[in-house]
Design an enzyme around this catalytic site. Structure first.
Site, mmCIF file in Angstrom:
data_model
loop_
_atom_site.group_PDB
_atom_site.id
_atom_site.type_symbol
_atom_site.label_atom_id
_atom_site.label_comp_id
_atom_site.label_asym_id
_atom_site.label_seq_id
_atom_site.Cartn_x
_atom_site.Cartn_y
_atom_site.Cartn_z
ATOM 1 N N ARG A 152 11.353 6.375 -5.612
ATOM 2 C CA ARG A 152 12.530 6.074 -6.447
ATOM 3 C C ARG A 152 12.107 5.767 -7.874
ATOM 4 N NH1 ARG A 152 14.167 1.754 -1.981
ATOM 5 N NH2 ARG A 152 11.969 1.370 -2.434
ATOM 6 N N GLU B 243 11.929 -0.960 -8.595
ATOM 7 C CA GLU B 243 11.221 -2.210 -8.899
ATOM 8 C C GLU B 243 10.479 -2.182 -10.243
ATOM 9 O OE1 GLU B 243 11.985 -4.713 -7.373
ATOM 10 O OE2 GLU B 243 11.269 -4.890 -5.318
ATOM 11 N N LYS C 176 1.879 -0.382 -10.124
ATOM 12 C CA LYS C 176 1.903 1.082 -9.942
ATOM 13 C C LYS C 176 3.312 1.615 -10.135
ATOM 14 C CE LYS C 176 3.953 1.194 -5.770
ATOM 15 N NZ LYS C 176 5.151 1.957 -5.371
ATOM 16 N N GLY D 263 0.831 -1.201 0.000
ATOM 17 C CA GLY D 263 0.000 0.000 0.000
ATOM 18 C C GLY D 263 0.861 1.245 0.000
HETATM 19 N N1 LIG Z 1 11.384 2.044 0.524
HETATM 20 C C1 LIG Z 1 10.065 2.195 0.549
HETATM 21 O O1 LIG Z 1 9.558 3.308 0.801
HETATM 22 C C2 LIG Z 1 9.174 1.017 0.310
HETATM 23 C C3 LIG Z 1 9.640 -0.150 -0.253
HETATM 24 N N2 LIG Z 1 8.790 -1.180 -0.494
HETATM 25 C C4 LIG Z 1 9.249 -2.413 -1.138
HETATM 26 O O2 LIG Z 1 10.151 -3.077 -0.273
HETATM 27 C C5 LIG Z 1 11.059 -3.857 -1.050
HETATM 28 C C6 LIG Z 1 12.469 -3.566 -0.549
HETATM 29 O O3 LIG Z 1 12.713 -2.202 -0.817
HETATM 30 P P1 LIG Z 1 13.667 -1.303 0.061
HETATM 31 O O4 LIG Z 1 13.895 -1.851 1.400
HETATM 32 O O5 LIG Z 1 13.144 0.072 -0.030
HETATM 33 O O6 LIG Z 1 15.011 -1.410 -0.787
HETATM 34 P P2 LIG Z 1 16.477 -0.993 -0.355
HETATM 35 O O7 LIG Z 1 17.246 -0.805 -1.609
HETATM 36 O O8 LIG Z 1 16.440 0.132 0.613
HETATM 37 O O9 LIG Z 1 17.030 -2.241 0.429
HETATM 38 C C7 LIG Z 1 17.043 -3.522 -0.115
HETATM 39 C C8 LIG Z 1 17.657 -4.421 0.924
HETATM 40 O O10 LIG Z 1 17.529 -5.763 0.491
HETATM 41 C C9 LIG Z 1 18.767 -6.401 0.711
HETATM 42 N N3 LIG Z 1 18.911 -7.513 -0.201
HETATM 43 C C10 LIG Z 1 18.931 -7.496 -1.550
HETATM 44 N N4 LIG Z 1 19.072 -8.744 -2.026
HETATM 45 C C11 LIG Z 1 19.149 -9.561 -0.948
HETATM 46 C C12 LIG Z 1 19.312 -10.946 -0.781
HETATM 47 N N5 LIG Z 1 19.403 -11.782 -1.821
HETATM 48 N N6 LIG Z 1 19.394 -11.429 0.473
HETATM 49 C C13 LIG Z 1 19.307 -10.610 1.529
HETATM 50 N N7 LIG Z 1 19.145 -9.291 1.444
HETATM 51 C C14 LIG Z 1 19.059 -8.767 0.208
HETATM 52 C C15 LIG Z 1 19.800 -5.324 0.470
HETATM 53 O O11 LIG Z 1 20.999 -5.706 1.079
HETATM 54 P P3 LIG Z 1 22.400 -4.975 0.682
HETATM 55 O O12 LIG Z 1 22.268 -3.569 1.183
HETATM 56 O O13 LIG Z 1 23.399 -5.802 1.392
HETATM 57 O O14 LIG Z 1 22.479 -5.043 -0.825
HETATM 58 C C16 LIG Z 1 19.135 -4.139 1.147
HETATM 59 O O15 LIG Z 1 19.403 -4.131 2.525
HETATM 60 C C17 LIG Z 1 10.826 -3.457 -2.519
HETATM 61 O O16 LIG Z 1 10.079 -4.420 -3.166
HETATM 62 C C18 LIG Z 1 10.041 -2.153 -2.413
HETATM 63 O O17 LIG Z 1 9.166 -1.967 -3.511
HETATM 64 C C19 LIG Z 1 7.477 -1.103 -0.169
HETATM 65 C C20 LIG Z 1 6.971 0.028 0.400
HETATM 66 C C21 LIG Z 1 7.776 1.184 0.679
HETATM 67 O O1 LIG Z 2 6.219 1.640 -2.742
HETATM 68 C C1 LIG Z 2 6.509 2.738 -2.353
HETATM 69 C C2 LIG Z 2 5.511 3.673 -1.804
HETATM 70 O O2 LIG Z 2 4.317 3.022 -1.478
HETATM 71 C C3 LIG Z 2 7.893 3.210 -2.486
HETATM 72 O O3 LIG Z 2 8.054 3.651 -3.775
HETATM 73 P P1 LIG Z 2 9.475 3.604 -4.481
HETATM 74 O O4 LIG Z 2 9.964 2.186 -4.459
HETATM 75 O O5 LIG Z 2 9.218 4.142 -5.843
HETATM 76 O O6 LIG Z 2 10.380 4.513 -3.683
#
Ligand SMILES: NC(=O)C1=CN([C@@H]2O[C@H](COP(=O)(O)OP(=O)(O)OC[C@H]3O[C@@H](n4cnc5c(N)ncnc54)[C@H](OP(=O)(O)O)[C@@H]3O)[C@@H](O)[C@H]2O)C=CC1
Ligand SMILES: O=C(CO)COP(=O)(O)O
Length: 315
Positions: A244, A265, A180, A125
Site C-alpha cells: 500500500r 504507515e 522502509k 519483516g
Molecule cells: N497488511 C500487511 O500486509 C501487513 C501489515 N503490517 C502492519 O500491521 C499494522 C496493521 O495493518 P493492517 O492490518 O494491514 O491494516 P488494515 O487497514 O487492514 O486494518 C487495520 C485494522 O485496525 C483496526 N483499528 C484501527 N484503529 C483501531 C483502534 N483504535 N482500536 C481497534 N482497532 C483499530 C481497524 O479497524 P476498523 O476496520 O474498524 O477501522 C482495522 O481492522 C500496520 O502497522 C502495518 O504496517 C505488517 C506486515 C504486513
Molecule cells: O509491511 C508490509 C510488507 O512487509 C506491508 O506493506 P504495506 O503496508 O505497504 O502494504
C-alpha cells in the site's frame, strides 16, 4: 501459550489464520459485527478457520497470556489507554510498523509505557498479509530484549510456513520496519512519475543508508538493519504492487487520487522521522522529501530536483 490477536484488519486476520496451525487463537476486531461469513472486510477471499474465535469483546481477548497488537501505529497508544489493568503479566508483541507522531517512539516503547513490568517484543519483516493467510512461506524477525521470552515467543509463533528468526535488538527491528515504508513511498513516486528503475535503485540504496543512520543513532545494531526487518522488508515493499505504501507513492507520481481509508504507515512515519532527524541533527533527506510530498507541499519533479541538487559527497 494462549494467543490472542488484537486488530481485525488484514494483518491481524492473516496472523490469526496462520497461528491457528498451532492451536486455538482469539481474534479481536472492533468491527467484528461487520464481518460476513467469518471473512475480514480488509482481506477478501480469506475465511477464518474453525480454530479462530472472532470476538468484538476485548475482554475475551485479554484472557490470553500472549497478545499480538496488529493495528495501525498511530492507533496503538489510544487502544492501550482504553484497556483495563492486567497487561503486566502477559507477553506483549507489537506487529505494527511505524513511529508514533506524538511520542516519536516505536511500538515497543508505547507498550513499555503502558505496562512497565512487561517485556515487549516486535514481530516484523517482509510479509504481505495475503501471502501469510494463504500459507505461503514467510520469514520474519521476532525481537525481544529478554532472551528467554524471545525464545518462548519464537517457538510459540513459528508455524510450518512462518519461520521466525530471533533478535534482541528491538529498536533496530522496529525502526527497519517503520522506515522502509517511507522509502517505499519514495520508490512508488519515482516509478509512478516515470523516473525509471535506476532511480528507484538509487532511492532504495540511499534510503537504506538513511534508515541505518537514524536507527544506529537511536541505539540499533547495523546488522539488524541488514536483516529481514530492514533490508528484507525494504526490498519487498519498494518493488511490489501489493504494498500500500508503494501504491500510494505510485499514485503520487502519476498525479492520481488515492483512497484515504487505506492504511499507509509511511506518511506519518516520514513526518516522525523528519522530526527525530531535526531534533538530533541527523540528515534524512529522503524522509524529509517524503514528508513534504505526502503533505502536498512538494511535487514529485521538485522532489527529484532537490535530491539531485544536494552537495556531492562521499558514499
Ligand atoms: N497488511 C500487511 O500486509 C501487513 C501489515 N503490517 C502492519 O500491521 C499494522 C496493521 O495493518 P493492517 O492490518 O494491514 O491494516 P488494515 O487497514 O487492514 O486494518 C487495520 C485494522 O485496525 C483496526 N483499528 C484501527 N484503529 C483501531 C483502534 N483504535 N482500536 C481497534 N482497532 C483499530 C481497524 O479497524 P476498523 O476496520 O474498524 O477501522 C482495522 O481492522 C500496520 O502497522 C502495518 O504496517 C505488517 C506486515 C504486513
Ligand atoms: O509491511 C508490509 C510488507 O512487509 C506491508 O506493506 P504495506 O503496508 O505497504 O502494504
Amino acid at each position: 501459550m494462549k494467543v490472542a490477536v488484537l486488530g481485525g484488519g488484514a494483518f491481524g486476520t492473516a496472523l490469526a489464520v496462520s497461528l491457528a496451525a498451532n492451536g486455538p487463537v482469539t481474534l479481536w476486531a472492533r468491527n467484528a459485527g461487520a464481518w460476513r461469513d467469518r471473512t475480514c472486510p480488509k482481506l477478501e477471499g480469506v475465511t477464518l478457520p474453525g480454530r479462530v474465535t472472532l470476538t468484538g469483546d476485548v475482554a475475551e481477548a485479554l484472557t490470553a497470556d500472549t497478545l499480538l497488537f496488529a493495528l495501525p501505529m498511530q492507533s496503538l497508544a489510544g487502544l492501550l489507554d482504553g484497556l483495563p489493568e492486567g497487561l503486566e503479566g502477559k507477553a506483549l508483541v507489537a506487529c505494527c510498523k511505524g513511529i508514533d507522531l506524538t511520542r516519536l517512539t516505536g511500538p515497543a516503547a508505547i507498550l513499555a509505557e503502558r505496562a512497565p513490568a512487561a517485556m515487549p517484543a516486535i514481530l516484523t519483516g517482509p510479509s504481505f498479509a495475503a501471502d501469510i493467510a494463504r500459507g505461503l512461506p514467510t520469514a520474519l524477525t521476532l525481537a525481544c530484549a529478554d532472551e528467554a521470552m524471545g525464545k518462548a515467543l519464537q517457538q510459540a509463533l513459528s508455524t510450518p510456513a512462518l519461520r521466525l528468526y530471533r533478535s534482541r535488538d528491538v529498536i533496530g527491528a522496529e525502526l527497519g520496519g517503520a522506515l522502509k515504508n517511507v522509502v517505499a513511498i519514495a520508490c512508488g513516486a519515482c516509478i509512478g512519475a516515470g523516473l525509471g528503475d535506476s532511480a528507484r535503485a538509487a532511492l532504495m540504496t540511499r534510503g537504506f543508508a538513511e534508515m541505518t543512520r537514524l536507527a544506529v543513532h537511536l541505539g540499533a545494531e547495523p546488522e539488524t538493519l541488514a536483516g529481514l526487518s530492514g533490508l528484507g522488508d525494504l526490498t519487498l515493499t519498494c518493488t511490489s504492487d501489493l504494498s500500500r505504501n508503494y501504491r500510494f507513492g505510485l499514485a503520487l507520481g502519476r498525479g492520481e487520487a488515492f483512497d484515504a481509508g487505506t492504511t499507509v504507515e509511511g506518511a506519518a512515519t516520514a513526518q516522525a522521522a523528519e522530526a527525530l532527524g531535526r531534533r538530533d541533527g541527523i540528515p534524512l533527506p529522503i524522509c524529509g522529501t517524503v514528508s513534504r510530498l505526502t503533505e502536498g507541499t512538494l511535487t514529485v519533479p521538485e522532489a527529484m530536483d532537490q535530491l539531485l541538487a544536494r552537495p556531492l559527497k562521499e558514499e
